[in-house]
Design a protein around this motif. Structure first.
Motif, PDB file in Angstrom:
ATOM      1  N   LYS A  20      22.500 -90.894 -11.716  1.00 18.87           N
ATOM      2  CA  LYS A  20      22.281 -89.453 -11.867  1.00 18.87           C
ATOM      3  C   LYS A  20      23.470 -88.682 -11.274  1.00 18.87           C
ATOM      4  CE  LYS A  20      17.222 -89.948 -11.898  1.00 18.87           C
ATOM      5  NZ  LYS A  20      15.964 -89.700 -11.127  1.00 18.87           N
ATOM      6  N   TYR A  60      12.853 -86.994 -20.560  1.00 20.74           N
ATOM      7  CA  TYR A  60      11.761 -86.819 -19.596  1.00 20.74           C
ATOM      8  C   TYR A  60      10.557 -86.109 -20.205  1.00 20.74           C
ATOM      9  CZ  TYR A  60      14.551 -88.401 -15.553  1.00 20.74           C
ATOM     10  OH  TYR A  60      15.262 -89.147 -14.644  1.00 20.74           O
ATOM     11  N   LEU A  63       7.080 -85.842 -18.701  1.00 24.11           N
ATOM     12  CA  LEU A  63       6.911 -85.088 -17.449  1.00 24.11           C
ATOM     13  C   LEU A  63       6.943 -83.574 -17.673  1.00 24.11           C
ATOM     14  CD1 LEU A  63       9.259 -87.270 -15.179  1.00 24.11           C
ATOM     15  CD2 LEU A  63       6.764 -87.393 -15.352  1.00 24.11           C
ATOM     16  N   PHE A  68       7.744 -79.751 -11.323  1.00 25.80           N
ATOM     17  CA  PHE A  68       9.153 -79.994 -10.987  1.00 25.80           C
ATOM     18  C   PHE A  68      10.037 -80.163 -12.219  1.00 25.80           C
ATOM     19  CE2 PHE A  68       6.949 -84.132 -10.839  1.00 25.80           C
ATOM     20  CZ  PHE A  68       7.723 -84.884 -11.719  1.00 25.80           C
ATOM     21  N   LEU A  72      14.088 -80.711 -12.485  1.00 30.49           N
ATOM     22  CA  LEU A  72      14.543 -82.046 -12.883  1.00 30.49           C
ATOM     23  C   LEU A  72      15.602 -81.936 -13.994  1.00 30.49           C
ATOM     24  CD1 LEU A  72      14.354 -85.167 -12.983  1.00 30.49           C
ATOM     25  CD2 LEU A  72      12.289 -84.912 -14.391  1.00 30.49           C
ATOM     26  N   TYR A  75      18.793 -80.622 -12.549  1.00 29.49           N
ATOM     27  CA  TYR A  75      19.441 -81.702 -11.768  1.00 29.49           C
ATOM     28  C   TYR A  75      20.183 -82.671 -12.693  1.00 29.49           C
ATOM     29  CZ  TYR A  75      19.041 -86.248  -9.145  1.00 29.49           C
ATOM     30  OH  TYR A  75      19.235 -87.477  -8.564  1.00 29.49           O
ATOM     31  N   ARG A  96      13.581-102.095 -11.696  1.00 30.50           N
ATOM     32  CA  ARG A  96      12.745-101.142 -10.949  1.00 30.50           C
ATOM     33  C   ARG A  96      12.624-101.575  -9.481  1.00 30.50           C
ATOM     34  NH1 ARG A  96      10.807 -96.252 -13.153  1.00 30.50           N
ATOM     35  NH2 ARG A  96       8.815 -96.585 -12.103  1.00 30.50           N
ATOM     36  N   THR A 102      10.199 -94.135  -6.152  1.00 29.87           N
ATOM     37  CA  THR A 102      10.697 -92.823  -6.603  1.00 29.87           C
ATOM     38  C   THR A 102      11.122 -91.954  -5.414  1.00 29.87           C
ATOM     39  OG1 THR A 102       9.200 -92.967  -8.493  1.00 29.87           O
ATOM     40  CG2 THR A 102      10.099 -90.788  -7.981  1.00 29.87           C
ATOM     41  N   ARG A 113      17.588 -96.911  -3.848  1.00 28.56           N
ATOM     42  CA  ARG A 113      17.127 -95.634  -3.277  1.00 28.56           C
ATOM     43  C   ARG A 113      16.857 -95.762  -1.785  1.00 28.56           C
ATOM     44  NH1 ARG A 113      12.985 -94.434  -8.268  1.00 28.56           N
ATOM     45  NH2 ARG A 113      14.389 -93.224  -9.631  1.00 28.56           N
ATOM     46  N   THR A 120      13.356 -87.279  -3.234  1.00 29.81           N
ATOM     47  CA  THR A 120      12.914 -87.555  -4.609  1.00 29.81           C
ATOM     48  C   THR A 120      13.757 -86.778  -5.620  1.00 29.81           C
ATOM     49  OG1 THR A 120      10.683 -87.910  -3.806  1.00 29.81           O
ATOM     50  CG2 THR A 120      10.915 -87.499  -6.153  1.00 29.81           C
ATOM     51  N   GLY A 121      14.077 -85.545  -5.298  1.00 32.73           N
ATOM     52  CA  GLY A 121      14.865 -84.697  -6.202  1.00 32.73           C
ATOM     53  C   GLY A 121      16.348 -85.034  -6.221  1.00 32.73           C
ATOM     54  N   ASN A 123      17.467 -88.693  -6.112  1.00 32.33           N
ATOM     55  CA  ASN A 123      17.234 -90.131  -5.892  1.00 32.33           C
ATOM     56  C   ASN A 123      18.191 -91.050  -6.655  1.00 32.33           C
ATOM     57  OD1 ASN A 123      16.062 -89.819  -8.373  1.00 32.33           O
ATOM     58  ND2 ASN A 123      14.017 -90.459  -7.784  1.00 32.33           N
TER      59      ASN A 123
HETATM   60  N1  UDP Z   1      10.795 -86.206  -9.652  1.00 32.53           N
HETATM   61  C1  UDP Z   1      10.828 -85.076  -8.838  1.00 32.53           C
HETATM   62  N2  UDP Z   1       9.720 -84.746  -8.120  1.00 32.53           N
HETATM   63  C2  UDP Z   1       8.568 -85.478  -8.178  1.00 32.53           C
HETATM   64  C3  UDP Z   1       8.540 -86.624  -9.005  1.00 32.53           C
HETATM   65  C4  UDP Z   1       9.663 -86.949  -9.727  1.00 32.53           C
HETATM   66  O1  UDP Z   1      11.841 -84.394  -8.772  1.00 32.53           O
HETATM   67  O2  UDP Z   1       7.589 -85.141  -7.494  1.00 32.53           O
HETATM   68  C5  UDP Z   1      11.988 -86.577 -10.419  1.00 32.53           C
HETATM   69  C6  UDP Z   1      12.766 -87.723  -9.764  1.00 32.53           C
HETATM   70  O3  UDP Z   1      14.158 -87.503 -10.005  1.00 32.53           O
HETATM   71  C7  UDP Z   1      12.274 -88.926 -10.541  1.00 32.53           C
HETATM   72  C8  UDP Z   1      12.129 -88.325 -11.941  1.00 32.53           C
HETATM   73  O4  UDP Z   1      11.620 -87.014 -11.711  1.00 32.53           O
HETATM   74  O5  UDP Z   1      13.179 -90.014 -10.484  1.00 32.53           O
HETATM   75  C9  UDP Z   1      11.209 -89.073 -12.884  1.00 32.53           C
HETATM   76  O6  UDP Z   1       9.959 -89.243 -12.278  1.00 32.53           O
HETATM   77  P1  UDP Z   1       9.191 -90.623 -12.354  1.00 32.53           P
HETATM   78  O7  UDP Z   1       7.830 -90.421 -11.805  1.00 32.53           O
HETATM   79  O8  UDP Z   1       9.324 -91.178 -13.743  1.00 32.53           O
HETATM   80  O9  UDP Z   1       9.999 -91.542 -11.300  1.00 32.53           O
HETATM   81  P2  UDP Z   1      10.998 -92.761 -11.516  1.00 32.53           P
HETATM   82  O10 UDP Z   1      10.534 -93.530 -12.736  1.00 32.53           O
HETATM   83  O11 UDP Z   1      12.384 -92.194 -11.671  1.00 32.53           O
HETATM   84  O12 UDP Z   1      10.890 -93.580 -10.236  1.00 32.53           O
END
Ligand code: UDP
Ligand code: MG
Length: 160
Positions: A20, A60, A63, A68, A72, A75, A96, A102, A113, A120-121, A123
């Motif tokens: 990212k 995405y 989502l 968020f 996202l 970002y 993974r 996450t 990570r 999280t924002g 990562n």
């Molecule tokens: N994200 C965020 N806030 C949250 C959850 C997710 O900003 O509460 C962002 C974060 O960058 C994350 C992405 O959204 O990696 C996608 O979310 P997902 O639940 O798919 O997580 P990932 O698969 O990346 O672990």
């Protein structure tokens, strides 16, 4: 005992991995690629890319309803990302695990990570969550001809 799960551990899969914008800005590209290379997966696609808003939204789309989501998209489009396709036996779930939870504060030390991020924002990395999404996302981020099929010389030393 689930024989189909055991069978799937033998299946060659593809996953979409993306450094990212924060990972690119922080100079973590080499470190991240290195972890997947050392593990023994095969790199089949690689490019630096400025993601348009529409593509981020499509990537995405599951989502979309989350609070968020606008942040996202902001970002992911805030600077270049490094797009990668990786291939290997069980690569989706293994990637993974290498990536970690996450929320980087909950990610285990030793994961990308867990070692390299705190929020999280911010990562630093994306990894597909299923073989179906691996194919879908590689199709979204790469054009025809950008993904290479090749045979690494190390293969007999990685797989019996
Ligand atoms: N994200 C965020 N806030 C949250 C959850 C997710 O900003 O509460 C962002 C974060 O960058 C994350 C992405 O959204 O990696 C996608 O979310 P997902 O639940 O798919 O997580 P990932 O698969 O990346 O672990
Ligand atoms: Mg996800």
């Amino acid at each position: 005992f689930l024989p189909h799960l055991i069978a799937s551990m033998d299946e060659v899969e593809e996953t979409y991995i993306m450094v990212k914008p924060d990972g690119v800005q922080r100079g973590l590209v080499g470190e991240i690629i290195s972890r997947f290379e050392k593990k023994g997966f095969k790199l089949t696609g690689l490019k630096l890319f400025q993601c348009p808003k529409e593509l981020a939204e499509e990537h995405y789309k599951d989502l979309q309803a989350k609070p968020f989501f606008p942040k996202l998209i902001q970002y992911i489009t805030s600077g270049p990302v490094v797009c990668m396709a990786w291939e290997g036996v069980g690569v989706v779930a293994s990637a993974r695990k290498l990536i970690g939870a996450t929320n980087p504060l909950q990610a285990e030390p030793g994961t990308i990570r867990g070692d390299l991020a705190v929020q999280t924002g911010r990562n630093v990395i994306h990894g597909s969550d299923s073989p179906e999404n691996g194919k879908r996302e590689i199709g979204l981020w790469f054009k025809e001809g950008e993904v290479c099929s090749w045979a690494p010389v190390q293969e007999p030393w990685l797989r019996e």
